[in-house]
Design a protein around this motif. Sequence first.
Motif, mmCIF file in Angstrom:
data_model
loop_
_atom_site.group_PDB
_atom_site.id
_atom_site.type_symbol
_atom_site.label_atom_id
_atom_site.label_comp_id
_atom_site.label_asym_id
_atom_site.label_seq_id
_atom_site.Cartn_x
_atom_site.Cartn_y
_atom_site.Cartn_z
ATOM 1 N N MET A 1 0.830 -1.206 0.000
ATOM 2 C CA MET A 1 0.000 0.000 0.000
ATOM 3 C C MET A 1 0.869 1.262 0.000
ATOM 4 S SD MET A 1 -3.053 1.281 -0.052
ATOM 5 C CE MET A 1 -4.111 -0.083 0.414
ATOM 6 N N LEU A 2 1.944 1.246 0.807
ATOM 7 C CA LEU A 2 2.840 2.391 0.873
ATOM 8 C C LEU A 2 3.497 2.637 -0.476
ATOM 9 C CD1 LEU A 2 4.046 4.537 2.739
ATOM 10 C CD2 LEU A 2 5.899 2.922 3.268
ATOM 11 N N TYR A 3 3.865 1.516 -1.144
ATOM 12 C CA TYR A 3 4.474 1.620 -2.476
ATOM 13 C C TYR A 3 3.514 2.263 -3.467
ATOM 14 C CZ TYR A 3 6.335 0.194 -6.986
ATOM 15 O OH TYR A 3 6.794 0.195 -8.271
ATOM 16 N N ILE A 4 2.235 1.867 -3.401
ATOM 17 C CA ILE A 4 1.222 2.428 -4.306
ATOM 18 C C ILE A 4 1.057 3.920 -4.055
ATOM 19 C CG2 ILE A 4 -1.229 2.383 -4.891
ATOM 20 C CD1 ILE A 4 -1.218 -0.594 -4.313
ATOM 21 N N THR A 5 1.095 4.317 -2.762
ATOM 22 C CA THR A 5 0.959 5.740 -2.419
ATOM 23 C C THR A 5 2.093 6.553 -3.005
ATOM 24 O OG1 THR A 5 -0.153 5.163 -0.353
ATOM 25 C CG2 THR A 5 0.763 7.388 -0.526
ATOM 26 N N TYR A 6 3.341 6.036 -2.867
ATOM 27 C CA TYR A 6 4.489 6.745 -3.432
ATOM 28 C C TYR A 6 4.408 6.807 -4.953
ATOM 29 C CZ TYR A 6 6.996 6.904 1.018
ATOM 30 O OH TYR A 6 7.381 7.174 2.306
ATOM 31 N N TYR A 7 3.949 5.709 -5.548
ATOM 32 C CA TYR A 7 3.826 5.655 -7.009
ATOM 33 C C TYR A 7 2.808 6.694 -7.492
ATOM 34 C CZ TYR A 7 3.023 3.825 -11.682
ATOM 35 O OH TYR A 7 2.909 3.702 -13.038
ATOM 36 N N PHE A 8 1.672 6.801 -6.769
ATOM 37 C CA PHE A 8 0.640 7.775 -7.151
ATOM 38 C C PHE A 8 1.161 9.195 -6.995
ATOM 39 C CE2 PHE A 8 -2.977 10.538 -6.155
ATOM 40 C CZ PHE A 8 -3.760 10.311 -7.270
ATOM 41 N N ASP A 9 1.932 9.450 -5.936
ATOM 42 C CA ASP A 9 2.501 10.787 -5.730
ATOM 43 C C ASP A 9 3.435 11.171 -6.862
ATOM 44 O OD1 ASP A 9 1.100 11.162 -3.407
ATOM 45 O OD2 ASP A 9 2.729 10.519 -2.083
ATOM 46 N N ASP A 10 4.166 10.167 -7.380
ATOM 47 C CA ASP A 10 5.048 10.443 -8.517
ATOM 48 C C ASP A 10 4.244 10.718 -9.781
ATOM 49 O OD1 ASP A 10 7.310 10.123 -7.008
ATOM 50 O OD2 ASP A 10 7.558 7.996 -7.494
ATOM 51 N N LEU A 11 3.084 10.064 -9.887
ATOM 52 C CA LEU A 11 2.246 10.230 -11.074
ATOM 53 C C LEU A 11 1.467 11.545 -11.046
ATOM 54 C CD1 LEU A 11 1.225 8.741 -13.649
ATOM 55 C CD2 LEU A 11 -0.690 7.925 -12.265
ATOM 56 N N PHE A 12 0.940 11.898 -9.875
ATOM 57 C CA PHE A 12 0.104 13.097 -9.757
ATOM 58 C C PHE A 12 0.436 13.822 -8.452
ATOM 59 C CE2 PHE A 12 -3.851 15.323 -8.531
ATOM 60 C CZ PHE A 12 -4.027 16.101 -9.659
ATOM 61 N N ASN A 13 1.036 14.988 -8.578
ATOM 62 C CA ASN A 13 1.399 15.814 -7.419
ATOM 63 C C ASN A 13 0.212 16.725 -7.095
ATOM 64 O OD1 ASN A 13 2.395 17.793 -5.655
ATOM 65 N ND2 ASN A 13 4.463 17.617 -6.505
ATOM 66 N N ALA A 14 -0.583 16.320 -6.101
ATOM 67 C CA ALA A 14 -1.801 17.053 -5.770
ATOM 68 C C ALA A 14 -1.504 18.485 -5.333
ATOM 69 C CB ALA A 14 -2.573 16.317 -4.667
ATOM 70 N N LYS A 15 -0.420 18.679 -4.602
ATOM 71 C CA LYS A 15 -0.064 20.025 -4.126
ATOM 72 C C LYS A 15 0.253 20.946 -5.302
ATOM 73 C CE LYS A 15 3.058 22.396 -0.883
ATOM 74 N NZ LYS A 15 3.690 23.325 -1.829
ATOM 75 N N LEU A 16 1.044 20.445 -6.260
ATOM 76 C CA LEU A 16 1.379 21.231 -7.447
ATOM 77 C C LEU A 16 0.126 21.519 -8.266
ATOM 78 C CD1 LEU A 16 3.343 22.520 -9.461
ATOM 79 C CD2 LEU A 16 3.716 20.238 -10.443
#
Length: 227
Positions: A1-16
């Motif tokens: 799950m943690l890996y998926i979270t990091y992968y999603f952050d790399d794909l879509f930066n919500a803050k940016l």
Amino acid sequence: MLYITYYFDDLFNAKLAWESLPFVLSGLPMTLLVSIVSMFIGLILGLFLALARTSKNIALNIPARLYISFMRGTPILVFLFILYFGLPVIGIKLTALIAACIGFGLNSAAYIAEINRAALSSVDRGQWEAARALSLTNRETLMGIILPQAARIAVPPLTNVFLDIVKATSLAAVITVPELFQKAQIVAGREYDSMTLYILVALVYWPICAIIEWLQGKLEKRLSQFI
């Protein structure tokens, strides 16, 4: 799950995405302006092309057929380049905004013409004969009887054309029109995060098109009251 979270952050930066949203949305008025003006041009020209296409006059019919065939058979991006980068060679200089409106308008007119032709053809020919029996002119018959009925039939496909124009305005970025996609490209180039900005601009286009679809439904219901 943690890996998926990091992968999603790399794909879509919500803050940016959130921080860039106001700048990207600053291109929305230009997107809507190009879309509405282009659709208006397409509707006017498309109606005349449809009438010419159904005419028995060869001088009207053949040019209309050739125009429709050419516009439907050539990429809109090529046509935009011809208008913006090609015409200056012969001394005709258009602004990016005008080139985009003309390009999308002339291109959409070909598709609108075929939609109008099909809608007009779907109205029972007996109504023309009934109108003649009432001594109505062709113009009175067309404007008062045929077009109102054809309009209801044409609304769904015409809405699809408008949706295509709204989305196709992203191509205007290549000729420097400051619309939604061009604004997103500026931020993507500055922040080196193209994926986030492209996903963001897709999420902006989605509700715009959803609103247009909702308005289509309202318009269809309104037209059905008069037919």
